[in-house]
Motif scaffolding. Sequence first.
Motif, mmCIF file in Angstrom:
data_model
loop_
_atom_site.group_PDB
_atom_site.id
_atom_site.type_symbol
_atom_site.label_atom_id
_atom_site.label_comp_id
_atom_site.label_asym_id
_atom_site.label_seq_id
_atom_site.Cartn_x
_atom_site.Cartn_y
_atom_site.Cartn_z
ATOM 1 N N MET A 1 -16.223 1.808 -17.427
ATOM 2 C CA MET A 1 -15.001 2.378 -16.906
ATOM 3 C C MET A 1 -13.984 1.267 -16.684
ATOM 4 N N GLN A 2 -12.778 1.514 -17.087
ATOM 5 C CA GLN A 2 -11.727 0.530 -16.952
ATOM 6 C C GLN A 2 -11.134 0.576 -15.550
ATOM 7 N N SER A 3 -10.959 -0.585 -14.970
ATOM 8 C CA SER A 3 -10.355 -0.689 -13.645
ATOM 9 C C SER A 3 -8.855 -0.913 -13.795
ATOM 10 N N ILE A 4 -8.090 -0.382 -12.860
ATOM 11 C CA ILE A 4 -6.642 -0.545 -12.886
ATOM 12 C C ILE A 4 -6.212 -1.207 -11.584
ATOM 13 N N ILE A 5 -5.437 -2.277 -11.723
ATOM 14 C CA ILE A 5 -4.892 -2.997 -10.584
ATOM 15 C C ILE A 5 -3.376 -2.972 -10.711
ATOM 16 N N VAL A 6 -2.678 -2.705 -9.617
ATOM 17 C CA VAL A 6 -1.211 -2.707 -9.600
ATOM 18 C C VAL A 6 -0.757 -3.947 -8.837
ATOM 19 N N ALA A 7 0.037 -4.799 -9.490
ATOM 20 C CA ALA A 7 0.507 -6.038 -8.876
ATOM 21 C C ALA A 7 2.034 -6.081 -8.918
ATOM 22 N N CYS A 8 2.650 -6.114 -7.748
ATOM 23 C CA CYS A 8 4.111 -6.165 -7.633
ATOM 24 C C CYS A 8 4.501 -7.181 -6.574
ATOM 25 N N TYR A 9 5.695 -7.729 -6.705
ATOM 26 C CA TYR A 9 6.209 -8.660 -5.708
ATOM 27 C C TYR A 9 6.295 -7.981 -4.335
ATOM 28 N N LYS A 10 6.793 -6.744 -4.333
ATOM 29 C CA LYS A 10 6.907 -5.984 -3.083
ATOM 30 C C LYS A 10 5.732 -5.013 -2.979
ATOM 31 N N GLU A 11 5.061 -5.045 -1.837
ATOM 32 C CA GLU A 11 3.896 -4.186 -1.640
ATOM 33 C C GLU A 11 4.258 -2.706 -1.716
ATOM 34 N N GLU A 12 5.446 -2.331 -1.226
ATOM 35 C CA GLU A 12 5.827 -0.915 -1.269
ATOM 36 C C GLU A 12 6.002 -0.420 -2.713
ATOM 37 N N ASP A 13 6.443 -1.306 -3.627
ATOM 38 C CA ASP A 13 6.535 -0.923 -5.041
ATOM 39 C C ASP A 13 5.141 -0.663 -5.615
ATOM 40 N N ALA A 14 4.194 -1.520 -5.267
ATOM 41 C CA ALA A 14 2.814 -1.344 -5.735
ATOM 42 C C ALA A 14 2.230 -0.043 -5.193
ATOM 43 N N ARG A 15 2.529 0.266 -3.954
ATOM 44 C CA ARG A 15 2.033 1.512 -3.361
ATOM 45 C C ARG A 15 2.632 2.738 -4.057
ATOM 46 N N ARG A 16 3.923 2.654 -4.409
ATOM 47 C CA ARG A 16 4.566 3.776 -5.118
ATOM 48 C C ARG A 16 3.918 4.010 -6.476
ATOM 49 N N ILE A 17 3.681 2.934 -7.218
ATOM 50 C CA ILE A 17 3.050 3.072 -8.537
ATOM 51 C C ILE A 17 1.636 3.614 -8.388
ATOM 52 N N ARG A 18 0.895 3.112 -7.396
ATOM 53 C CA ARG A 18 -0.456 3.624 -7.158
ATOM 54 C C ARG A 18 -0.403 5.117 -6.846
ATOM 55 N N SER A 19 0.573 5.530 -6.055
ATOM 56 C CA SER A 19 0.718 6.941 -5.705
ATOM 57 C C SER A 19 0.997 7.796 -6.943
ATOM 58 N N ILE A 20 1.860 7.317 -7.825
ATOM 59 C CA ILE A 20 2.169 8.032 -9.065
ATOM 60 C C ILE A 20 0.893 8.232 -9.886
ATOM 61 N N LEU A 21 0.095 7.171 -9.997
ATOM 62 C CA LEU A 21 -1.118 7.239 -10.808
ATOM 63 C C LEU A 21 -2.175 8.140 -10.178
ATOM 64 N N THR A 22 -2.386 8.007 -8.875
ATOM 65 C CA THR A 22 -3.424 8.813 -8.243
ATOM 66 C C THR A 22 -3.064 10.294 -8.236
ATOM 67 N N LYS A 23 -1.776 10.621 -8.150
ATOM 68 C CA LYS A 23 -1.368 12.024 -8.217
ATOM 69 C C LYS A 23 -1.667 12.623 -9.582
ATOM 70 N N ARG A 24 -1.793 11.773 -10.589
ATOM 71 C CA ARG A 24 -2.077 12.244 -11.942
ATOM 72 C C ARG A 24 -3.536 12.016 -12.335
ATOM 73 N N GLY A 25 -4.373 11.760 -11.344
ATOM 74 C CA GLY A 25 -5.811 11.677 -11.579
ATOM 75 C C GLY A 25 -6.327 10.342 -12.066
ATOM 76 N N ILE A 31 -4.321 -2.929 -5.130
ATOM 77 C CA ILE A 31 -2.956 -3.400 -5.306
ATOM 78 C C ILE A 31 -2.885 -4.845 -4.820
ATOM 79 N N ALA A 32 -1.895 -5.576 -5.347
ATOM 80 C CA ALA A 32 -1.761 -6.989 -5.000
ATOM 81 C C ALA A 32 -0.293 -7.388 -5.043
ATOM 82 N N THR A 33 0.019 -8.457 -4.319
ATOM 83 C CA THR A 33 1.368 -9.012 -4.368
ATOM 84 C C THR A 33 1.362 -10.424 -4.943
ATOM 85 N N THR A 34 0.184 -10.987 -5.157
ATOM 86 C CA THR A 34 0.078 -12.332 -5.737
ATOM 87 C C THR A 34 -0.893 -12.321 -6.909
#
Length: 182
Positions: A1-25, A31-34
């Motif tokens: 199974m492939q793992s997905i990591i979201v890395a953004c400078y701003k943590e809130e951006d990473a959380r938004r992208i994670r939310s988009i993905l989890t809502k779509r299954g 998530i990471a900022t560094t």
Amino acid sequence: MQSIIVACYKEEDARRIRSILTKRGIEVAGIATTGAQVLSMIVSMDEGVVISTFRLRDMNYLDLSENLSGFFHMLLLCSPDKLGDQAMPDNVVYLPMPLKVGDLMQTLQSMTGIYRPRRKIHVPPGRSEEDRKKISDAKAILMERNRMTEQEAHRYLQKRAMDTGTGIVEIAEMVIVLASAQ
């Protein structure tokens, strides 16, 4: 199974992208900022995709992509003006900002092989004109959406075919179907 990591400078951006993905299954491993956080996370993972912005707090996407293991790829999210004419490393797929959720989902699904076929199809030597057209159409889609050259698009199709154990024509068909689903 492939793992997905979201890395953004701003943590809130990473959380938004994670939310988009989890809502779509699609499950997000973290998530990471560094870049250091990303590299420490992938140590315990077999393969996957790092969704990254152009710059993280301690490094940019190029530094991070160079340090990813061979089984991890990067989906780079940034505005076209930041890239300029930079050549993309082989393990990086580019998606322009502002981000369209459909493009994100389609690109991520093709990178992770979510639509893996259940059986291997034997392709006889010498492709038919119809098969060549499918491959050509899929390359055109990849070139347009991901700013790839024709050679990069062909290599991408070949790699996906090898990784999933299917023929390049079937991978091309999946790219075309995913593109028309929008």
